[in-house]
Design a protein around this motif. Structure first.
Motif, mmCIF file in Angstrom:
data_model
loop_
_atom_site.group_PDB
_atom_site.id
_atom_site.type_symbol
_atom_site.label_atom_id
_atom_site.label_comp_id
_atom_site.label_asym_id
_atom_site.label_seq_id
_atom_site.Cartn_x
_atom_site.Cartn_y
_atom_site.Cartn_z
ATOM 1 N N UNK A 235 13.116 4.308 24.778
ATOM 2 C CA UNK A 235 12.817 3.597 26.029
ATOM 3 C C UNK A 235 11.350 3.754 26.411
ATOM 4 N N UNK A 236 10.845 4.961 26.284
ATOM 5 C CA UNK A 236 9.444 5.196 26.621
ATOM 6 C C UNK A 236 8.514 4.425 25.681
ATOM 7 N N UNK A 237 8.882 4.367 24.377
ATOM 8 C CA UNK A 237 8.066 3.616 23.427
ATOM 9 C C UNK A 237 8.037 2.130 23.755
ATOM 10 N N UNK A 238 9.204 1.569 24.073
ATOM 11 C CA UNK A 238 9.284 0.144 24.419
ATOM 12 C C UNK A 238 8.478 -0.146 25.689
ATOM 13 N N UNK A 245 1.109 -5.056 25.859
ATOM 14 C CA UNK A 245 1.083 -6.525 25.770
ATOM 15 C C UNK A 245 0.646 -7.137 27.093
ATOM 16 N N UNK A 246 1.200 -6.628 28.183
ATOM 17 C CA UNK A 246 0.826 -7.164 29.490
ATOM 18 C C UNK A 246 -0.650 -6.909 29.786
#
Length: 274
Positions: A235-238, A245-246
């Motif tokens: 989750x932290x990686x995603x 990206x943002x």
């Protein structure tokens, strides 16, 4: 004496506020502080003795703040209940907060004044690691004595006005005396309420107790398994990838300017060759 004077004369010589000057004859007979707020004012026919020496015992308000780090909140709660029962204390307010990093149980405890020190020692010994401790004592004897004296005088003045009301001759005198009686009764209620509040704070001390448990997420001390920690890592990686990206997207105006700059530069270079 005031009882023998006419209503108008009595209204001039005895103001409704006990804090103001009254006739010299009456001032010399001011009462000593009552031993309790329930003591009745001296009646008109009873002489006010200046030799009365009723005294008020020391009025000390004790308060404390205690923050303790514990290993288990539920176990600490059980220990707290036992300590409270032993010291005849009770919980006035309770608040629990659970976050990702810690657990906090905040209690407002009221305990009899005589058991306050024993309660503090019980929590400090064996409950956990004391992070902070603050104990204060406030001597309110002077305030209590001052309010008691004024209250006793106001009660005496109130009885005088009630006697004056019985012999008032005009409507104006009656209305003025009734207004003075009303104001005195309001002031008496406020004074008695203040004394009750002080007595409550003196008789029962207050302790603000905070039980704190830090959540340590490690393989050695945490109960969280490998699967949960593996999922947290994904989750932290995603989340990090999405943030990246943002962040790139936020530079879109520069991406539009770069091709335009390159185009202008090529045209300028071509004209220079010609």
């Amino acid at each position: 004496m005031l009882a023998d004077e006419s209503p108008k004369a009595m209204m001039i010589s005895v103001p409704h506020d006990s804090d103001k000057e009254i006739s010299e004859e009456y001032t010399n007979k001011a009462p000593t502080p009552p031993s309790s707020i329930s003591e009745k004012a001296v009646s008109e026919n009873e002489p006010i003795s200046t030799h009365k020496t009723d005294t008020i015992s020391k009025k000390i308000i004790k308060n404390g703040n205690l923050r303790i780090q514990v290993g288990d909140i539920k176990k600490a709660q059980n220990q707290t209940s036992e300590i409270l029962n032993k010291n005849q204390a009770y919980i006035q307010k309770e608040e629990f907060r659970n976050t990702d990093t810690d657990e906090n149980l905040n209690l407002v405890i009221r305990v009899p004044h005589k058991n306050f020190d024993a309660l503090i020692n019980s929590f400090s010994d064996g409950m956990g690691s004391v992070l902070s401790k603050n104990i204060s004592s406030d001597d309110v004897t002077e305030e209590y004595t001052d309010v008691s004296i004024k209250l006793a005088n106001k009660k005496i003045y109130l009885e005088k006005y009630r006697d004056m009301l019985k012999s008032a001759a005009t409507t104006k005198d009656i209305l003025e005396i009734q207004e003075n009686i009303r104001e005195l009764e309001d002031e008496i209620d406020v004074s008695e309420g203040r004394l009750r509040f002080i007595d409550d704070r003196v008789n029962y001390s207050t302790l603000n107790l905070s039980l704190y448990k830090e959540k340590v997420r490690s393989s050695a001390t945490s109960k969280i398994g490998f699967g949960s920690r593996f999922g947290d890592s994904i989750t932290e990686g995603w989340n990090s990838f999405v943030s990246f990206v943002l962040g790139i997207i936020s530079f879109w105006p520069f991406f539009l300017l770069i091709p335009l700059i390159i185009l202008l530069w090529r045209r300028w270079k071509a004209r220079r060759k010609k």
